[in-house]
Motif scaffolding. Structure first.
Motif: not given
Length: 280
Positions: A34-49
Motif C-alpha cells: 500500500p505504501a506505493g499506491l497513488d490515490v486521491p487525497p483523502g482516500v485510505e489505503t490498506f494492506e491486503l495480501a
C-alpha cells in the motif's frame, strides 16, 4: 457505503477508484504494497495480501462492496472474511476465457474460474465482468516498435475485439453504483473485430510511421514468449490466436449496449498511447 478497490495499482482499478471518488462515494484502496499506491487525497489505503489472511479484517472492516482482481490464492479465506465483515456485493474483474470448453485445464482461464467459483458458492451478491482482450495488451509490442524493428507474430491475422480499459472502468462503476448489472455475468469487448495487422496499422497511424509485420513460425513464437511467461501459458495463448485466425471475433457487450455510451475504439487507444510506441 464504502467500496474497497483491490489491485488499486492497476490501470482499471485506479480508474474505478477515481470515478467513485469523483462521484463522492466512500472508497478505500488496497494492495499488498500500500505504501506505493497513488490515490486521491483523502482516500485510505490498506494492506491486503491474499497470501496473508491476517491482513483481511482491517481492509474489509466497514466495507460493503469490493472491486476484486482475480487471484485464486487465498480466495476462499478472503470470501469468508468478507462474509464475516458484512460485505454485500463483489464486482469481479474476471475474463471471458472462463467460458471456454477447457477452462478448468487452461492456465489462463482457470485463474479466473477458481475465483468465480469461490464467489458463486458464497452468500455474497456477485457481479462478474468478463472482458475479452484488453487494448492495452498491445504494450507488448512497444519494445520492437520503439526501436523501429518488425513486430514478429505467428498469427498476424488472428482477430480479437480489444476493449479500452476505460470502458471496463465505466462498466465497473455502473456495476458498483447502479442496479442494471448487479448480480449479472457479462462478457465485454470493444466495438469491432480487428486482426493484429489492423491493430498495428492503427498504431502506425498514431505514431506517423510504418510498423513492419514479420510472420514467424509457432515454434519461434514459443521460444520468444517463453522468456517472459510459463510454457503452459504460452501454449494457451498461441492456441487461442490460432483459433482466432479463422474468422471475425464476436463483439459482445460494450459500453454502448450496457450503458448507452459509445464504445472507445482501438484507434482511440492507439492515439492516446502513441508516446509509448514512438521511441526516442
Amino acid at each position: 457505503m464504502t467500496t474497497l478497490i483491490t489491485g488499486a495499482r492497476g490501470k482499471v482499478g485506479r480508474a474505478v477508484l477515481g470515478r467513485l471518488h469523483s462521484a463522492r462515494h466512500a472508497v478505500r484502496a488496497a494492495s499488498a504494497r500500500p505504501a506505493g499506491l497513488d490515490v486521491p487525497p483523502g482516500v485510505e489505503t490498506f494492506e491486503l495480501a491474499l497470501d496473508r489472511p491476517e491482513t483481511f479484517a482491517a481492509a474489509l472492516g466497514g466495507v460493503r462492496q469490493v472491486f476484486l482482481y482475480p487471484e485464486p490464492s487465498g480466495i476462499r479465506e478472503l470470501v469468508k472474511a468478507a462474509e464475516a465483515a458484512g460485505v454485500e456485493h463483489v464486482v469481479l474483474l474476471s475474463s471471458s476465457s472462463v467460458l471456454g470448453p477447457d477452462a478448468e485445464a487452461d492456465p489462463l482461464a482457470s485463474h479466473s474460474l477458481k475465483v468465480e467459483r469461490a464467489l458463486a458458492s458464497s452468500s455474497l451478491t456477485c457481479t462478474f465482468l468478463r472482458p475479452d482482450a484488453f487494448a492495452s495488451n498491445s504494450f507488448a509490442w512497444a519494445h520492437p516498435i520503439g526501436r523501429s524493428m518488425p513486430v514478429q507474430l505467428a498469427y498476424p491475422d488472428a482477430q480479437i475485439a480489444p476493449i479500452h480499459p476505460e470502458d471496463i472502468a465505466d462498466i465497473a462503476f455502473e456495476a458498483l453504483t447502479g442496479d442494471s448489472l448487479r448480480g449479472r455475468s457479462v462478457t465485454l469487448t470493444g466495438p469491432e473485430s480487428l486482426t493484429f495487422r489492423a491493430q498495428l496499422a492503427a498504431l502506425s497511424a498514431a505514431i506517423g510511421r510504418e510498423i513492419p509485420v514479420e510472420h514467424i513460425s509457432r515454434e519461434a513464437a514459443e521460444q520468444q514468449m517463453s522468456a517472459f511467461m510459463p510454457a503452459s501459458m504460452v501454449g494457451s495463448l498461441l492456441d487461442l490466436w490460432a483459433a482466432a485466425s479463422h474468422g471475425p471475433a464476436t463483439v459482445a457487450d460494450t459500453t454502448e449496449t450496457l450503458l448507452g455510451l459509445p464504445a472507445r475504439s482501438y484507434a482511440r487507444w492507439a492515439a492516446e498511447n502513441a508516446p509509448a510506441f514512438a521511441g526516442h
